[in-house]
Design a protein around this motif. Structure first.
Motif, PDB file in Angstrom:
ATOM      1  N   LEU A  42       0.824  -1.210   0.000  1.00  0.00           N
ATOM      2  CA  LEU A  42       0.000   0.000   0.000  1.00  0.00           C
ATOM      3  C   LEU A  42       0.857   1.258   0.000  1.00  0.00           C
ATOM      4  O   LEU A  42       0.529   2.246  -0.678  1.00  0.00           O
ATOM      5  N   GLN A  43       1.960   1.244   0.725  1.00  0.00           N
ATOM      6  CA  GLN A  43       2.846   2.407   0.715  1.00  0.00           C
ATOM      7  C   GLN A  43       3.483   2.605  -0.655  1.00  0.00           C
ATOM      8  O   GLN A  43       3.664   3.742  -1.106  1.00  0.00           O
ATOM      9  N   GLN A  46       0.673   3.942  -3.108  1.00  0.00           N
ATOM     10  CA  GLN A  46       0.129   5.286  -2.881  1.00  0.00           C
ATOM     11  C   GLN A  46       0.948   6.369  -3.584  1.00  0.00           C
ATOM     12  O   GLN A  46       0.437   7.456  -3.864  1.00  0.00           O
ATOM     13  N   LEU A 101      -3.209   3.728   7.947  1.00  0.00           N
ATOM     14  CA  LEU A 101      -2.856   3.953   6.547  1.00  0.00           C
ATOM     15  C   LEU A 101      -4.070   3.764   5.645  1.00  0.00           C
ATOM     16  O   LEU A 101      -4.323   4.572   4.734  1.00  0.00           O
ATOM     17  N   ILE A 102      -4.855   2.726   5.890  1.00  0.00           N
ATOM     18  CA  ILE A 102      -6.026   2.447   5.055  1.00  0.00           C
ATOM     19  C   ILE A 102      -7.086   3.529   5.224  1.00  0.00           C
ATOM     20  O   ILE A 102      -7.670   4.002   4.239  1.00  0.00           O
ATOM     21  N   TYR A 105      -5.917   6.540   3.241  1.00  0.00           N
ATOM     22  CA  TYR A 105      -5.309   6.256   1.950  1.00  0.00           C
ATOM     23  C   TYR A 105      -5.725   7.309   0.931  1.00  0.00           C
ATOM     24  O   TYR A 105      -6.902   7.690   0.844  1.00  0.00           O
ATOM     25  N   TYR A 109      -9.899   2.866  -1.888  1.00  0.00           N
ATOM     26  CA  TYR A 109      -9.556   1.531  -1.397  1.00  0.00           C
ATOM     27  C   TYR A 109     -10.880   0.781  -1.298  1.00  0.00           C
ATOM     28  O   TYR A 109     -11.775   1.178  -0.555  1.00  0.00           O
TER      29      TYR A 109
END
Length: 386
Positions: A42-43, A46, A101-102, A105, A109
């Motif tokens: 995810l990082q 993004q 983080l989610i 985001y 997502y």
């Protein structure tokens, strides 16, 4: 630090990052390696201009979908707590980082929440821009059943349910079907499970002008089944729910339920809805950890005035105390959480020895120290969350 795990499959097709949780024998329960892989992916995405949106699903033994995520790996929690494995601390710090983080985001997502969605599965879905459930969805935050509390942001997202619904769901661990999850605000749309493969495939195959159009299309495709779900109130939602679960203490709630049961019996209507709901609800509470029921209620009540970051920091304090309850002189095998996991998932005798054993015997002196941080603010493991 070994980050890579085959339990998380991921690829970028078209302009969509696709993630499949692939640990079906464990109902995709999250390991530390899975948390690290999800965070890394995810990082990376993004900051990738080619990735417009992210979609996540689970898998069962037959293939994709059918199960989303049953939570954190509680057998690992049990083993790590008994052996003094320091990675247990890392797990919760990194899992809560992932949850944050989610929720924050920068790209849509999309969570396909088919099948089991519990505990940590809620943590990796509730922050989504679109939360899709099906008729097979079984959603819950059942942590009080294992001597824990609804974490992964539960103090934040449950407290934002209407009226006293958050207290009810947090304390009882009531399982929600797909339509019920939409009704209480823990899902956005409902789709037939048979249509999920086509929806998933369309994300990467159709030509999209932008990510917002993608999300709007999914909402349109699921509009009919979502509206049908909203016209069907949960079967377990009794008229007395808000009155009972808005009361000040767990003890007050128990007394109110007992009074309802007695009233129904006096009227010879013990089998009618009111008395039955009260009996079933009281029975559920009596099987949960009395201590953690009180801690959970305090968390939900405090959570209403906290930001997500503040709530996750508080939950990190709480989970540390769950495994190291120094103010009660309890650690390892004597902690509520280790005992609860033992009874449910290790020995499977379903006879946890809660301390104290009765809801009525829990005191504020047992509960309030859970909410005192073991770290100064400058050294808190989640101090960087904003």
């Amino acid at each position: 630090m070994n980050r890579y795990t085959e339990d998380v499959q991921h690829s970028c097709v078209g302009h969509v990052g696709l993630i499949t949780l692939n640990r079906p024998k464990a109902l995709n329960a999250l390991s530390l390696a899975m948390v690290r892989e999800l965070t890394h992916v995810l990082q990376t995405w993004q900051n990738d201009p080619q990735v417009w949106a992210v979609a996540i699903r689970g898998s069962n033994k037959e293939g994709p979908f059918g199960a989303f995520c049953a939570g954190g790996d509680i057998r690992y929690f049990h083993q790590a707590a008994l052996s003094g494995d320091a990675s247990l601390e890392d797990f919760f710090t990194e899992e809560y980082n992932l949850n944050h983080l989610i929720h924050n985001y920068p790209k849509p997502y999309i969570a396909f929440m088919d099948g089991i969605v519990m505990g940590g599965g809620m943590g990796i879905s509730q922050g989504g821009a679109l939360r899709i459930v099906t008729e097979r969805t079984q959603m819950a935050m059942p942590e009080t059943h294992i001597g824990l509390f609804p974490d992964v942001g539960g103090g934040y997202f449950l407290s934002r349910c209407a009226d006293a619904m958050g207290e009810y769901l947090a304390l009882t661990g009531q399982v929600l079907r797909g339509g019920e999850a939409v009704t209480v605000g823990l899902a956005d749309v409902r789709a037939p499970s048979a249509e999920l493969p086509a929806l998933w495939q369309a994300l990467s195959e159709k030509s999209w002008p932008d990510a917002n159009a993608m999300v709007a299309w999914l909402r349109t495709q699921t509009q009919a089944t979502t509206q049908a779900a909203l016209t069907q109130p949960p079967a377990w939602q009794a008229p007395a729910l808000n009155a009972v679960f808005s009361l000040h203490t767990v003890r007050d709630m128990v007394q109110a339920l007992q009074a309802q049961i007695q009233e129904a019996q006096a009227k010879a209507k013990g089998d009618e809805e009111g008395g039955t709901w009260a009996s079933q609800t009281l029975e559920a509470l009596r099987h949960r950890s009395p201590l953690m029921l009180h801690v959970t209620l305090e968390l939900v009540r405090r959570g209403r005035s906290l930001t997500l970051a503040e709530d996750l920091r508080l939950e990190r304090d709480l989970v540390r105390h769950c495994f190291n309850t120094d103010h009660l002189a309890r650690r390892g095998v004597s902690s509520e959480t280790v005992e609860g996991i033992r009874a449910l998932a290790v020995d499977k005798d379903r006879q946890p020895k809660w301390q104290p054993s009765r809801i009525e015997d829990v005191t504020p002196e047992m509960v309030l120290p859970f909410f005192e941080s073991p770290w100064p603010s400058s050294a808190h493991p989640l101090r960087h969350l904003s």
